[in-house]
Structure formats: structure tokens, C-alpha cells
Design an enzyme around this catalytic site. Structure first.
Site, short mmCIF file in Angstrom:
data_model
loop_
_atom_site.label_atom_id
_atom_site.label_comp_id
_atom_site.label_asym_id
_atom_site.label_seq_id
_atom_site.Cartn_x
_atom_site.Cartn_y
_atom_site.Cartn_z
N SER A 241 -5.33 6.13 7.94
CA SER A 241 -6.81 5.82 8.36
C SER A 241 -6.74 4.39 8.23
O SER A 241 -7.45 4.03 9.12
CB SER A 241 -7.80 6.32 7.49
OG SER A 241 -7.55 6.18 5.95
N HIS A 271 -3.23 14.12 5.58
CA HIS A 271 -4.04 12.83 5.06
C HIS A 271 -5.37 13.29 4.39
O HIS A 271 -5.32 14.12 3.64
CB HIS A 271 -4.15 11.86 6.21
CG HIS A 271 -4.76 10.66 5.76
ND1 HIS A 271 -4.68 10.11 4.43
CD2 HIS A 271 -5.30 9.64 6.65
CE1 HIS A 271 -5.37 8.93 4.40
NE2 HIS A 271 -5.71 8.46 5.63
N HIS A 318 2.77 12.43 -2.43
CA HIS A 318 2.35 11.15 -2.04
C HIS A 318 3.40 10.46 -1.11
O HIS A 318 4.64 10.34 -1.73
CB HIS A 318 1.54 10.43 -2.97
CG HIS A 318 0.47 9.41 -2.40
ND1 HIS A 318 0.92 8.03 -2.04
CD2 HIS A 318 -0.57 9.44 -1.96
CE1 HIS A 318 -0.09 7.50 -1.55
NE2 HIS A 318 -1.13 8.34 -1.47
N ARG A 327 -6.80 8.49 -9.12
CA ARG A 327 -8.20 9.10 -8.62
C ARG A 327 -8.45 10.54 -8.89
O ARG A 327 -9.55 10.73 -9.04
CB ARG A 327 -8.07 8.75 -6.90
CG ARG A 327 -7.82 7.52 -6.57
CD ARG A 327 -7.86 7.30 -4.88
NE ARG A 327 -6.35 7.98 -4.70
CZ ARG A 327 -6.10 8.10 -3.32
NH1 ARG A 327 -6.96 7.62 -2.42
NH2 ARG A 327 -4.95 8.79 -2.99
N ASP A 375 -6.76 14.58 -3.35
CA ASP A 375 -7.48 15.65 -2.90
C ASP A 375 -7.43 16.93 -3.65
O ASP A 375 -8.33 17.80 -3.40
CB ASP A 375 -6.92 16.04 -1.56
CG ASP A 375 -6.95 14.59 -0.69
OD1 ASP A 375 -8.26 14.37 -0.72
OD2 ASP A 375 -5.87 14.24 0.09
N1 HAX Z 1 4.36 20.48 -0.88
C1 HAX Z 1 5.45 20.73 -0.30
N2 HAX Z 1 6.40 19.96 0.23
C2 HAX Z 1 6.20 19.03 0.29
C3 HAX Z 1 4.99 18.39 -0.35
C4 HAX Z 1 4.03 19.10 -0.88
N3 HAX Z 1 3.00 19.01 -1.46
N4 HAX Z 1 5.07 17.03 -0.39
C5 HAX Z 1 6.18 16.63 0.30
N5 HAX Z 1 6.89 17.62 0.71
C6 HAX Z 1 8.02 17.67 1.25
C7 HAX Z 1 7.84 16.94 2.34
O1 HAX Z 1 7.21 17.79 3.55
C8 HAX Z 1 9.32 16.71 2.97
O2 HAX Z 1 9.99 17.98 3.55
P1 HAX Z 1 11.05 17.60 4.88
O3 HAX Z 1 12.10 16.90 4.14
O4 HAX Z 1 11.15 19.16 5.00
O5 HAX Z 1 10.15 16.92 5.93
C9 HAX Z 1 9.98 16.23 1.57
O6 HAX Z 1 8.97 16.96 0.75
C10 HAX Z 1 9.82 14.86 1.36
O7 HAX Z 1 8.71 14.33 1.28
P2 HAX Z 1 8.17 13.03 0.47
O8 HAX Z 1 9.04 11.74 0.92
O9 HAX Z 1 8.08 13.53 -0.77
O10 HAX Z 1 6.39 12.71 1.14
P3 HAX Z 1 6.25 12.25 2.25
O11 HAX Z 1 5.86 10.80 1.94
O12 HAX Z 1 6.93 12.59 3.50
O13 HAX Z 1 4.66 12.96 2.62
C11 HAX Z 1 2.66 13.60 2.08
C12 HAX Z 1 3.71 12.40 1.81
C13 HAX Z 1 1.35 13.25 1.10
C14 HAX Z 1 2.25 13.77 3.49
C15 HAX Z 1 3.16 14.95 1.42
O14 HAX Z 1 3.37 14.84 -0.04
C16 HAX Z 1 2.47 16.18 1.59
O15 HAX Z 1 2.49 16.91 2.86
N6 HAX Z 1 1.69 16.58 0.70
C17 HAX Z 1 0.69 17.67 1.00
C18 HAX Z 1 -0.52 17.15 1.81
C19 HAX Z 1 -1.63 16.18 0.91
O16 HAX Z 1 -1.90 16.43 -0.13
N7 HAX Z 1 -1.83 15.09 1.76
C20 HAX Z 1 -2.87 14.07 1.20
C21 HAX Z 1 -2.07 13.10 0.47
C22 HAX Z 1 -2.89 12.03 -0.01
C23 HAX Z 1 -4.04 11.35 1.08
O17 HAX Z 1 -3.36 10.84 1.99
N8 HAX Z 1 -4.92 11.72 0.93
O18 HAX Z 1 -5.78 11.43 1.99
#
Ligand code: HAX
Length: 437
Positions: A241, A271, A318, A327, A375
Site C-alpha cells: 500500500s 496484505h 512477514h 503491532r 492482522d
Molecule cells: N502460511 C503458509 N506459508 C507461508 C506463510 C504462511 N503464513 N508465510 C510465508 N509462507 C510461504 C510463502 O508462501 C512462500 O512459499 P513459496 O516458496 O511456496 O512461494 C515461503 O513461505 C517463503 O515466504 P517468505 O519469504 O517467508 O514470505 P514472503 O516475504 O514471500 O511473504 C507474506 C510474506 C506476509 C505475504 C507471507 O508470510 C504470507 O502470505 N502470510 C500470510 C498472509 C498474511 O498474513 N499477510 C499479511 C502480512 C502483513 C501485512 O502486510 N498486513 O497488511
């Protein structure tokens, strides 16, 4: 002229030579190299954005203008009779880097009140949308509709663009938006979920208090709103964002175009929509168990089922953080100190997920950070106070996130940041660089 604007002008004038000197004398100093996995993998960790408004340390979490979350809450002037500060004082702090006095804070309170009326045509736009549109789509449409009132766009069209002073127009647009976003969000909420019955603004109240009032939720929801908006305000500049808002603003698009774009990014499930997903996941799980409190074994199985079906555990992980999000902790502390909330079954379930999910994610072995983010906790508090329509939760996030995004793009203009234009390469070029072709 407002005291805030004058204070900001001084800060900008003091700051400009630092940016100019860095570019002119030290422009070739390297901040790091870019790897193939960074180019393919979402530019993770590449240092190519500059902001002084907040900084995210992977182990410590966010600092707003150098202050941790507890330091921020302790430093800012509090609303009389409340435990949390004025959002308006926090806005002052984000913009200037200084903690405002009560008098300075109240000046912003009064300024926002004058600007807070929702234009009639915005109501028309909202009412014209199908009632089952996602509230984030409604929120985004309302913001972009107000572009016609942009001071920046009007002055630009009139040939009055001046690189040194155009931040003032951005500042005006940013304040207009900040004043209106709470009432617009409350309007969407009541139109969509409360039988289209609306509550007029109360001119005696500050932004957080008036938001709770217009939502129709009793105390201490005003403090929940203040806490929520401040906690969600900013997370340095690389998140979707904030980065989208900055990117769009870099084309000299005004605050309305820029923040509507930021909102569209916030609406993604990886996000901001994760707060809605957390509640959806938790509710589905409880429904499957017929409402009974699960055992840790049942919870562990449900988490594995989610992972094995290829989905993420919402609210965990994250891109930058490598520990529990402060947070999350701040909201958890709010629950622990609030009688009734501490014993609330949904809070207990979320606490149990906190005990079980990190181990499951560690065993799963993919996520670099197995700890909860903001979240994972926010929906519980909303639910407890009766805001159970969880597809609305990201709108609440969007009202708060505006503080950071709009403060940032005001400074972007003040420092004359360039239009953003990273370079792309082809897959064949990457193969060449890797020596495999
Ligand atoms: N559950 C399952 N798998 C997860 C995970 C979770 N909560 N978090 C990361 N992973 C997976 C990723 O999907 C990725 O898998 P692939 O290699 O198959 O693509 C792997 O672990 C490595 O990811 P990472 O490097 O640890 O995390 P990223 O930086 O790529 O992504 C995210 C960060 C927040 C998007 C991710 O942790 C996620 O999808 N979390 C769940 C959704 C979430 O809670 N989002 C909100 C985040 C905070 C925010 O922005 N709030 O607005």
C-alpha cells in the site's frame, strides 16, 4: 496559515540540503547489489526507497519517527478521559518528526473538523454501487471520486506547478483526505451492514471519537479506533500500500489518485485483507467444531490441513519482520487489560493459535518468519465490540494506513523525489548473468 504547515515548512527547508548533497556529492555510493532471486522474488530487501517517517527493523519492529509503539502512545497528547492519544497529534508527529503540544494537536483537530463533510456526490457514487460490492472497492471508488477536488490537480492544470512549493497542495489534499476518510468508512459501514441508517458527525469529538460515534459503537471503541489507526499507519515504504501510493504519486498524480491506488493494493489477501481472512479462517474452524473450544491437537490439524491444501495461514509471516509483530503485541496487551475481552472465547482461540501456529510453520519449513503479524489479532477486538462484518476490517486498516501514505507523499513532493522507473531485464539476460547460456 496553520501552525502545522509552518512547522512542516521549516522542517522541509532544513531537510532539503541533506537530500541535495547526497545526490550531488555521493550519488554513486552503493547500497548493495541486486541478486537474481531479488529480481524474480518481489524485490525483497533491495534498498531503493527513502523515508524518514518510519523504519522497520526485522527484529524490533516498527518505529514511527524513531519511536517504538509504546513510546509513541506514551509521548502524544491524550484525549481527555481516554487511554490513547489523538490521531491528529500522531499526524503532526509523522509529518514533522516532533511530538506536538496539546494546543498544536487541537489545532489539527479543529482543522480536520472543518474539512470532514463528505461531499454529496461521493454519497451518490457509493449508493450507485451494487450493495454487495466489497467495502474496499467502495472505499477506493469514494477516494478516486474526490479527485475532482484536488488542489494539486487544479493548480497543475492552471499552470501553477512549482517544484519547490507543490508540497503545499499535496498537504492540503492530504488533510482533506485524512478528515474525510473516517466519516466515509463509517458511511459505507452503516449503508452496507446497518440497514442504511446513518449517524451524523458529532462536532465535539476528535477523529477517533467521531469515527466510533458515526459507526454507532459505544466506548471504549473510540480508543480502539485511535489505537487501530495509529498502529496501522505506516510500516516503512516497501509494503504494497505504501509503495503503490508512492509510485503513483511519483508520476505527479495527486493524493486522491495515489491513495486510491494504495487502497487497491491493501485489498489483497497477502496484505491488508489478511485481517478479514484471519476471522474467516477462525470462524470456519469454529463452525466445523460446532462452536466448541478446540483442543490444541484439533487446532494443529486444522493448521496442517490449510497448509497441505496449498493455502497460507493468514496473519502469520512477514516479508521483513523476523519476530512477533509489536503491532500484534500491542493489540494483545489491549485485550489482556480489558475486562471481558481477556476471557472472550475468540481471543482465547487466537491466543491458542499463537501458541500452536509458529511450531507448525517451523515444521512446515517454508515461511521465513513463523510469527504473527498485525492482522492475526486485530479482528478479535473488532468482533468483541460488535463489528462482526469482517469484510469491513480492511477498510479500517485503510483509514489508518492513510496517515503514513499521505505523510510520505507530502514529503516526496517536498524533496522532489523522481518519477519511479526501475529497470527490467529479460529471463535470457538473467540466464546470461548466471552463466548458464
Ligand atoms: N502460511 C503458509 N506459508 C507461508 C506463510 C504462511 N503464513 N508465510 C510465508 N509462507 C510461504 C510463502 O508462501 C512462500 O512459499 P513459496 O516458496 O511456496 O512461494 C515461503 O513461505 C517463503 O515466504 P517468505 O519469504 O517467508 O514470505 P514472503 O516475504 O514471500 O511473504 C507474506 C510474506 C506476509 C505475504 C507471507 O508470510 C504470507 O502470505 N502470510 C500470510 C498472509 C498474511 O498474513 N499477510 C499479511 C502480512 C502483513 C501485512 O502486510 N498486513 O497488511
Amino acid at each position: 496559515m496553520s501552525t502545522l504547515k509552518e512547522t512542516l515548512r521549516k522542517k522541509i527547508e532544513e531537510h532539503r540540503p541533506r537530500t541535495t548533497r547526497l545526490v550531488k556529492e555521493f550519488g554513486d555510493v552503493k547500497l548493495g547489489d541486486v541478486t537474481i532471486s531479488q529480481a524474480i522474488g518481489g524485490a525483497r530487501g533491495i534498498k531503493c526507497l527513502v523515508t524518514d517517517i518510519s523504519y522497520l527493523d526485522p527484529m524490533e519492529g516498527i518505529r514511527f519517527r524513531g519511536k517504538t509503539i509504546p513510546e509513541t502512545f506514551a509521548a502524544l497528547p491524550k484525549v481527555p478521559g481516554s487511554d490513547y492519544p489523538y490521531v491528529e497529534g500522531f499526524w503532526w508527529m509523522l509529518l514533522t518528526g516532533d511530538v506536538p503540544t496539546m494546543e498544536q494537536t487541537l489545532e489539527v483537530v479543529e482543522d480536520w473538523k472543518k474539512r470532514s463533510q463528505i461531499p454529496a456526490y461521493v454519497i451518490d457514487v457509493l449508493r450507485a454501487l451494487p450493495r454487495d460490492s466489497h467495502p474496499m472497492a467502495m472505499f477506493s471508488a469514494a477516494i478516486v471520486a474526490m479527485q475532482r477536488d484536488s488542489v494539486f490537480a487544479k493548480n497543475y492544470a492552471a499552470g501553477k506547478f512549482n517544484k519547490m512549493t507543490c508540497w503545499e497542495d499535496m498537504y492540503e489534499d492530504a488533510n482533506e483526505l485524512m478528515a474525510k476518510l473516517g466519516p466515509i468508512a463509517a458511511y459505507i459501514y452503516r449503508m452496507k451492514y446497518k440497514g442504511d441508517t446513518h449517524i451524523p458527525a458529532d462536532p465535539k469529538l476528535d477523529m477517533g471519537g467521531n469515527f466510533a460515534h458515526m459507526m454507532g459503537v459505544d466506548k471504549p471503541y473510540d480508543d480502539v479506533a485511535r489505537m487501530y489507526f495509529i498502529l496501522h499507519s505506516d510500516h516503512e515504504s516497501g509494503n504494497v500500500s505504501a509503495h503503490t501510493t508512492h509510485l503513483v504519486a511519483s508520476a505527479l498524480s495527486d493524493a486522491y489518485y495515489s491513495y486510491a491506488a494504495g487502497i487497491n493494493g491493501l485489498a489483497g489477501p497477502l496484505h491488508g485483507l489478511a485481517n478479514q481472512e484471519v476471522l474467516a479462517w477462525t470462524q470456519n474452524f469454529m463452525d466445523k467444531l460446532g462452536g466448541k473450544v478446540p483442543t490444541k491437537e484439533e487446532l494443529e490439524k486444522a493448521l496442517w490441513d490449510t497448509l497441505n491444501s496449498g493455502q497460507v495461514i493468514p496473519g502469520y509471516g512477514h516479508a521483513v519482520l523476523r519476530k512477533t509483530d509489536p503491532r500484534y503485541t500491542s493489540q494483545r496487551e489491549f485485550c489482556l487489560k480489558t475486562p471481558g475481552l481477556k476471557e472472550y472465547p475468540l481471543f482465547q482461540l487466537v491466543s491458542m493459535i499463537f501458541e500452536v501456529a509458529p511450531d507448525v510453520l517451523l515444521k512446515h519449513g517454508k515461511a521465513k518468519n513463523p510469527w504473527p503479524n498485525v492482522d492475526a489479532q486485530s479482528g478479535v477486538i473488532q468482533w468483541y465490540y460488535g463489528v462482526t462484518e469482517y469484510d469491513f476490517y480492511t477498510v479500517l486498516f485503510g483509514v489508518g494506513r492513510a496517515l503514513g501514505c499521505l505523510a510520505n507523499i507530502t514529503w516526496d513532493r517536498a524533496l522532489g523525489y523522481a518519477i519511479e522507473r526501475p529497470k527490467s531485464v529479460t529471463t535470457a539476460m538473467l540466464e546470461d548473468a548466471a552463466g548458464i547460456k
